[in-house]
Write a protein that holds these residues in place. Structure first.
Motif, PDB file in Angstrom:
ATOM      1  N   ARG A  56       5.401   6.330 -12.641  1.00  0.00           N
ATOM      2  CA  ARG A  56       5.776   5.903 -11.302  1.00  0.00           C
ATOM      3  C   ARG A  56       6.574   4.604 -11.396  1.00  0.00           C
ATOM      4  N   LYS A  57       7.627   4.516 -10.593  1.00  0.00           N
ATOM      5  CA  LYS A  57       8.515   3.353 -10.624  1.00  0.00           C
ATOM      6  C   LYS A  57       8.216   2.417  -9.446  1.00  0.00           C
ATOM      7  N   LYS A  58       8.625   1.176  -9.618  1.00  0.00           N
ATOM      8  CA  LYS A  58       8.442   0.193  -8.550  1.00  0.00           C
ATOM      9  C   LYS A  58       9.761  -0.083  -7.852  1.00  0.00           C
ATOM     10  N   ILE A  59       9.665  -0.384  -6.578  1.00  0.00           N
ATOM     11  CA  ILE A  59      10.865  -0.668  -5.801  1.00  0.00           C
ATOM     12  C   ILE A  59      11.285  -2.117  -6.027  1.00  0.00           C
ATOM     13  N   ARG A  60      12.566  -2.345  -6.079  1.00  0.00           N
ATOM     14  CA  ARG A  60      13.096  -3.696  -6.298  1.00  0.00           C
ATOM     15  C   ARG A  60      13.072  -4.483  -4.988  1.00  0.00           C
ATOM     16  N   ILE A  61      12.684  -5.735  -5.058  1.00  0.00           N
ATOM     17  CA  ILE A  61      12.746  -6.630  -3.904  1.00  0.00           C
ATOM     18  C   ILE A  61      14.097  -7.334  -3.950  1.00  0.00           C
ATOM     19  N   CYS A  62      14.915  -7.127  -2.933  1.00  0.00           N
ATOM     20  CA  CYS A  62      16.290  -7.645  -2.952  1.00  0.00           C
ATOM     21  C   CYS A  62      16.396  -9.086  -2.471  1.00  0.00           C
ATOM     22  N   HIS A  63      15.477  -9.524  -1.614  1.00  0.00           N
ATOM     23  CA  HIS A  63      15.529 -10.915  -1.145  1.00  0.00           C
ATOM     24  C   HIS A  63      14.145 -11.341  -0.682  1.00  0.00           C
ATOM     25  N   VAL A  64      13.917 -12.638  -0.690  1.00  0.00           N
ATOM     26  CA  VAL A  64      12.634 -13.180  -0.210  1.00  0.00           C
ATOM     27  C   VAL A  64      12.849 -14.144   0.954  1.00  0.00           C
ATOM     28  N   ASP A  65      14.112 -14.465   1.249  1.00  0.00           N
ATOM     29  CA  ASP A  65      14.393 -15.377   2.363  1.00  0.00           C
ATOM     30  C   ASP A  65      14.479 -14.604   3.677  1.00  0.00           C
ATOM     31  N   TYR A 367      17.637  10.119 -11.366  1.00  0.00           N
ATOM     32  CA  TYR A 367      16.300  10.043 -11.960  1.00  0.00           C
ATOM     33  C   TYR A 367      15.281  10.694 -11.029  1.00  0.00           C
ATOM     34  N   PHE A 368      14.649  11.762 -11.497  1.00  0.00           N
ATOM     35  CA  PHE A 368      13.698  12.440 -10.623  1.00  0.00           C
ATOM     36  C   PHE A 368      12.477  11.570 -10.333  1.00  0.00           C
ATOM     37  N   GLU A 369      12.188  10.607 -11.235  1.00  0.00           N
ATOM     38  CA  GLU A 369      11.068   9.696 -10.997  1.00  0.00           C
ATOM     39  C   GLU A 369      11.425   8.596 -10.000  1.00  0.00           C
ATOM     40  N   GLY A 370      12.719   8.454  -9.687  1.00  0.00           N
ATOM     41  CA  GLY A 370      13.144   7.433  -8.733  1.00  0.00           C
ATOM     42  C   GLY A 370      12.489   7.603  -7.378  1.00  0.00           C
ATOM     43  N   ALA A 371      12.166   8.839  -7.036  1.00  0.00           N
ATOM     44  CA  ALA A 371      11.527   9.102  -5.742  1.00  0.00           C
ATOM     45  C   ALA A 371      10.166   8.432  -5.631  1.00  0.00           C
ATOM     46  N   THR A 372       9.504   8.167  -6.774  1.00  0.00           N
ATOM     47  CA  THR A 372       8.194   7.521  -6.721  1.00  0.00           C
ATOM     48  C   THR A 372       8.300   6.110  -6.155  1.00  0.00           C
ATOM     49  N   ALA A 373       9.395   5.417  -6.470  1.00  0.00           N
ATOM     50  CA  ALA A 373       9.604   4.066  -5.946  1.00  0.00           C
ATOM     51  C   ALA A 373       9.906   4.086  -4.459  1.00  0.00           C
ATOM     52  N   LEU A 374      10.392   5.220  -3.990  1.00  0.00           N
ATOM     53  CA  LEU A 374      10.838   5.346  -2.599  1.00  0.00           C
ATOM     54  C   LEU A 374       9.738   5.787  -1.639  1.00  0.00           C
ATOM     55  N   ASP A 375       8.675   6.357  -2.169  1.00  0.00           N
ATOM     56  CA  ASP A 375       7.659   7.024  -1.353  1.00  0.00           C
ATOM     57  C   ASP A 375       7.137   6.153  -0.211  1.00  0.00           C
ATOM     58  N   SER A 376       6.648   4.975  -0.530  1.00  0.00           N
ATOM     59  CA  SER A 376       6.046   4.107   0.482  1.00  0.00           C
ATOM     60  C   SER A 376       7.072   3.651   1.512  1.00  0.00           C
ATOM     61  N   LEU A 377       8.278   3.290   1.048  1.00  0.00           N
ATOM     62  CA  LEU A 377       9.323   2.815   1.965  1.00  0.00           C
ATOM     63  C   LEU A 377       9.772   3.921   2.911  1.00  0.00           C
ATOM     64  N   PHE A 378      10.016   5.113   2.364  1.00  0.00           N
ATOM     65  CA  PHE A 378      10.483   6.203   3.224  1.00  0.00           C
ATOM     66  C   PHE A 378       9.394   6.618   4.206  1.00  0.00           C
ATOM     67  N   PHE A 379       8.152   6.572   3.782  1.00  0.00           N
ATOM     68  CA  PHE A 379       7.035   6.845   4.680  1.00  0.00           C
ATOM     69  C   PHE A 379       7.046   5.859   5.855  1.00  0.00           C
ATOM     70  N   LYS A 380       7.334   4.592   5.570  1.00  0.00           N
ATOM     71  CA  LYS A 380       7.397   3.588   6.642  1.00  0.00           C
ATOM     72  C   LYS A 380       8.523   3.892   7.622  1.00  0.00           C
ATOM     73  N   TYR A 381       9.648   4.367   7.101  1.00  0.00           N
ATOM     74  CA  TYR A 381      10.745   4.743   8.003  1.00  0.00           C
ATOM     75  C   TYR A 381      10.337   5.918   8.892  1.00  0.00           C
ATOM     76  N   LEU A 382       9.659   6.906   8.317  1.00  0.00           N
ATOM     77  CA  LEU A 382       9.191   8.038   9.119  1.00  0.00           C
ATOM     78  C   LEU A 382       8.243   7.560  10.217  1.00  0.00           C
ATOM     79  N   LYS A 383       7.357   6.647   9.882  1.00  0.00           N
ATOM     80  CA  LYS A 383       6.430   6.102  10.876  1.00  0.00           C
ATOM     81  C   LYS A 383       7.181   5.314  11.954  1.00  0.00           C
ATOM     82  N   SER A 384       8.215   4.581  11.553  1.00  0.00           N
ATOM     83  CA  SER A 384       8.983   3.826  12.545  1.00  0.00           C
ATOM     84  C   SER A 384       9.769   4.765  13.458  1.00  0.00           C
TER      85      SER A 384
END
Length: 646
Positions: A56-65, A367-384
């Motif tokens: 499972r891959k982790k999603i990159r954090i692009c900014h903290v500001d 990368y077929f494993e790339g979807a693992t990094a996306l799971d939580s974020l895309f779920f949040k979009y569906l909820k929104s």
């Protein structure tokens, strides 16, 4: 896999394996589709050869500001306002002494005067941002820049960002008419959401949160959905126009400006029905209508994100991950698409019927494993989207173009099916299921019947004439040109449906059981004959100066199809269909071909070399050529090193 750090996933995996064992070992063999003419086997997403090295891959954090400049829609004036969050700069200004904060913007526009407008944009001169200022309602995008200016007038960039605007240009009279009509005869809004290269098998493996979401009431998974083409373009072309890539070539040259504009994309019909329309797709260099193509001369929909994506990939820092731009400036490439989609939904849902097409390549293309990094974020979009009441009013399609086409997953035992069976989930809102229960029932029945991209096209056509009783109510000009027997998924599909009836070529058809014959004497003979045809093809298309000829290195796998009764069996009983995976030299490309071989005459029936599948990446092999179909089988001579030559 690092089991110590992946305990939640390990538990999920064990549950899935247990469930699969109960269904398959105790209950016998399962099928996605099972009929006398089509037997599409169920595929275990958690087979050992697909998860042995799975991580499972982790999603990159692009900014903290925090955002220095934001926009907010003013419902009283129906305009956006810009806000500068000055408090964020106070610590810096204080440290600098007598310093001030200056923020300005540059508007981004599509360059309509360019020869290829889809590959160009205009950036206007900088203008200062005034606190709470209104944004002119002809503004689609802007780049904002905030600077710290010291006493000597030296400026230091503090933050650069991009803002999109979905301007509300619908008259209040039209809104009132829509609301009045909706109460009597509602129109469904339609949103297509796509993740590139995601099979129905891999979404179970990589995106458990999203998969669980789309198994809720109202969602229907088309388990018998079978792709009709190799890569993204032909598969989406079938969904959005009802045409095949081969048929379009007879109409116009997709490499020339204006060709795509002339095609009957489904959003044109939705626009004619007074829908407000939008398109957004990330990774601008490989987007569906622009990869080795000029895209659209005229902006295809009311709202179109591409000009901003072109600008930000040039103006912002770009960090690549999973093969493509991941962080573009302060945000994920992916998020620009789905934030734009959310903005579109929030602006018009309830005010007008909408048609949207949102597509993402950035995590899943390479990368077929790339979807693992996306799971939580895309779920949040569906909820929104759910919070915005998208699922209360709209028909939503979550889909892919195809499954993973290269490397380890494609070479697994299930790889043949992974590639050919993309995910297809269709959501019907409660009011639609209540008003049209017979259509919902048909969709439920069709879940385990053979279906294709052309059927999805007809489903979209059907949504614009829901009073239709059968396919006979559709004039020929609205039917899928490449498959006149294809039909809306809201009508019951035939039980005994063949791939030919669904517009699926034999190469892509998953209906016929296979027998592995890799070690047979004929396997290598057939592979040699295919390689010979490949070399003849290079000569006939004048590619021998650019592309190296092929030499068979070995047969990886050979399967022989057991043709079920379809009424279309070969006249010659000695003719069989083989699926051959083989490796050639130089550079060890791995190919797959579906061919007809006559064991009596020892002859290969005619094949189209451009229909070959490439099972490993050709990204570094084919830079000398810009012909899309030729890239997968051309080994550029200038890509060869001394060590790669045989």
């Amino acid at each position: 896999m690092n089991w110590k750090n992946e305990q939640p996933f390990a538990l999920f995996l064990l549950i899935c394996l247990s469930f699969w064992n109960m269904k398959n070992v105790q209950g016998g063999v399962r099928y996605f589709v099972k009929s006398p003419v089509c037997q599409m086997p169920y595929v275990n997403p958690f087979a050992l050869d697909t998860i042995r090295n799975f991580q499972r891959k982790k999603i990159r954090i692009c900014h903290v500001d925090s955002d220095m400049v934001t926009s907010k829609f003013d419902f009283a004036t129906h305009q956006y306002r810009l806000h500068i969050h000055k408090h964020l700069a106070k610590p810096i200004l204080k440290a600098k002494g007598n310093a001030t904060l200056q923020c300005e913007y540059q508007e981004i526009k599509r360059d309509k005067t360019a020869k290829i407008p889809d590959n160009n944009y205009k950036i206007l001169h900088s203008r200062p941002i005034k606190q709470h200022q209104f944004v002119p309602n002809n503004t689609d995008f802007m780049i904002t820049s905030c600077y710290v200016k010291d006493a000597k007038n030296h400026r230091k960039l503090l933050q650069k960002d991009a803002i999109t605007f979905i301007e509300d240009r619908i008259s209040e009279d039209n809104v009132k008419d829509f609301i009045k009509t909706q109460s009597v005869d509602p129109k469904p809004s339609v949103l297509i959401m796509g993740l590139d290269s995601t099979s129905r098998i891999n979404i179970r493996r990589t995106m458990p949160l999203v998969y669980k979401y789309v198994t809720q009431p109202g969602w229907f998974e088309m388990e018998g959905y079978n792709k009709v083409g190799d890569n993204t373009f032909p598969n989406l072309l079938a969904v959005l126009t009802g045409q095949s890539e081969e048929a379009v070539r007879k109409i116009c040259d997709v490499k020339k400006p204006g060709c795509l504009d002339s095609l009957n994309f489904i959003w044109k019909r939705f626009k004619s029905a007074n829908y407000t329309t939008a398109i957004a797709e990330d990774c601008q260099s490989i987007s569906t209508f622009n990869y080795l193509k000029p895209g659209f001369v005229k902006q295809p929909t009311d709202y179109y994100l591409r000009p901003l994506l072109l600008a930000i990939e040039k103006m912002f820092k770009v960090t690549k991950e999973f093969g493509y731009p991941n962080c573009v400036g302060r945000h994920l490439n992916f998020s620009y698409i789905w934030d734009f989609g959310k903005q579109f939904i929030n602006r018009f849902l309830g005010r007008a019927p909408i048609f949207g097409f949102l597509w993402s390549n950035s995590f899943t293309h390479d990368y077929f494993e790339g979807a693992t990094a996306l799971d939580s974020l895309f779920f949040k979009y569906l909820k929104s989207f759910e919070e915005s009441n998208l699922f209360g009013q709209s028909i939503v399609i979550l889909m892919s173009d195809h499954g993973y086409r290269f490397s380890s997953l494609r070479m697994a035992a299930s790889g043949y099916y992974e590639e050919r069976m993309p995910m297809m989930f269709i959501y019907l809102p409660p009011w639609f299921r209540s008003k049209y229960p017979h259509l919902a029932k048909n969709l439920q029945t069709n879940r385990n019947r053979l279906s294709s991209n052309y059927d999805v096209h007809m489903t979209l056509q059907h949504l614009l004439q829901l009073d239709s009783k059968s396919m006979d109510d559709f004039p020929d000009n609205l039917k899928a040109k490449q498959c006149m027997t294809c039909q809306s998924l809201l009508f019951e599909l035939p039980f005994n449906r063949t791939c030919q009836m669904a517009g699926i070529k034999e190469k892509w058809c998953c209906c016929q059981p296979t027998e592995t014959v890799t070690n047979s004497l004929s396997a290598k003979t057939i592979a040699k004959a295919i390689v010979e045809r490949m070399n003849e093809h290079l000569i006939s298309y004048n590619l021998t100066e650019l592309c190296h000829d092929f030499k068979l290195k070995g047969v990886e796998k050979a399967d022989r199809k057991t043709i079920l009764y379809t009424g279309l069996k070969p006249v010659d009983k000695d003719e069989h269909v083989y699926i051959i995976s083989f490796q050639t030299s130089p550079k060890n490309p791995l190919f797959e071909a579906t061919v007809h071989w006559n064991k009596r005459t020892q002859k290969l029936l005619p094949i189209n070399v451009e229909d070959l599948s490439r099972l490993n990446s050709y990204k570094n092999d084919a830079n000398c050529i810009n012909q899309k179909n030729a890239k997968k089988y051309c080994i550029c001579k200038d890509s060869l090193s001394k060590t790669s030559e045989d």
